[in-house]
Design an enzyme around this catalytic site. Structure first.
Site, PDB file in Angstrom:
ATOM      1  N   CYS A  34       0.730  -1.176  -0.049  1.00  0.00           N
ATOM      2  CA  CYS A  34      -0.091   0.005   0.069  1.00  0.00           C
ATOM      3  C   CYS A  34       0.928   1.320   0.244  1.00  0.00           C
ATOM      4  O   CYS A  34       0.286   2.278  -0.146  1.00  0.00           O
ATOM      5  CB  CYS A  34      -0.978   0.002   1.330  1.00  0.00           C
ATOM      6  SG  CYS A  34       0.010  -0.076   2.825  1.00  0.00           S
ATOM      7  N   CYS A 103      -1.209  -5.048   6.951  1.00  0.00           N
ATOM      8  CA  CYS A 103      -0.844  -3.859   7.693  1.00  0.00           C
ATOM      9  C   CYS A 103      -0.257  -4.443   9.194  1.00  0.00           C
ATOM     10  O   CYS A 103       0.761  -3.451   9.641  1.00  0.00           O
ATOM     11  CB  CYS A 103      -2.278  -3.213   8.143  1.00  0.00           C
ATOM     12  SG  CYS A 103      -3.392  -2.999   6.692  1.00  0.00           S
TER      13      CYS A 103
HETATM   14 FE1  FES Z   1      -1.292   0.196   4.287  1.00  0.00          FE
HETATM   15 FE2  FES Z   1      -2.834  -0.927   6.185  1.00  0.00          FE
HETATM   16  S1  FES Z   1      -3.555  -0.375   4.106  1.00  0.00           S
HETATM   17  S2  FES Z   1      -0.737  -0.441   6.213  1.00  0.00           S
END
Ligand code: FES
Length: 147
Positions: A34, A103
């Site tokens: 992400c 995450c």
């Molecule tokens: Fe990036 Fe959770 S979406 S750390």
């Protein structure tokens, strides 16, 4: 409900947020999935983590897992903290939705990176494998030399 009470609690009131100016180890990692970033600071005395703080530009789950991770390693021996897994953090939070598990990896990796930094700064020997989660090829690169 999507998130447990504990996740919501740690997300709303994250523990140990901030930085330690004279930290003994600092780890910064990014999440390949992400792009979120996590920075972890450790204060270490006689092999014990006496203080820990984190800063993140991450999602709510990253905040909650880092907060829980800091609570789990505070007061622990460095090598105990090294064996902290993201599964242990997720369990301590009573679970995370499957698509949010990545995450929690951010917190685990930041702790390890900070400990590695501490070892490097203090000339403490370690096995590189200790810092490998096994899902990358970094530790096995030498296997491919000459191919
Ligand atoms: Fe990036 Fe959770 S979406 S750390």
């Amino acid at each position: 409900m999507l998130y447990s009470e504990k996740v919501m609690d740690h997300f709303r009131n994250p523990r140990n947020v901030g930085e330690i100016a004279d930290a003994d180890g600092v780890g910064e990692v990014g999440n390949a999935k992400c792009g979120d970033i996590m920075k972890m600071y450790l204060k270490i005395e006689d092999g014990i983590i006496v203080d820990v703080k984190f800063e993140t530009f991450g999602c709510g789950s990253a905040i909650a897992t880092s907060s829980m991770a800091t609570e789990l390693i505070k007061g622990k021996q460095v090598d105990e903290a090294l064996s902290l897994t993201n599964q242990a953090v997720v369990e301590a939070l009573d679970g995370l939705p499957a698509h949010k598990i990545h995450c929690s990896v951010l917190a685990e990796e930041a702790v390890r990176a900070a400990i590695k930094d501490y070892y490097d700064k203090n000339g403490i020997a370690y096995e590189p494998e200790q810092f490998c989660s096994g899902d990358c090829s970094c530790c096995h690169e030498h296997d491919h030399h000459g191919e």
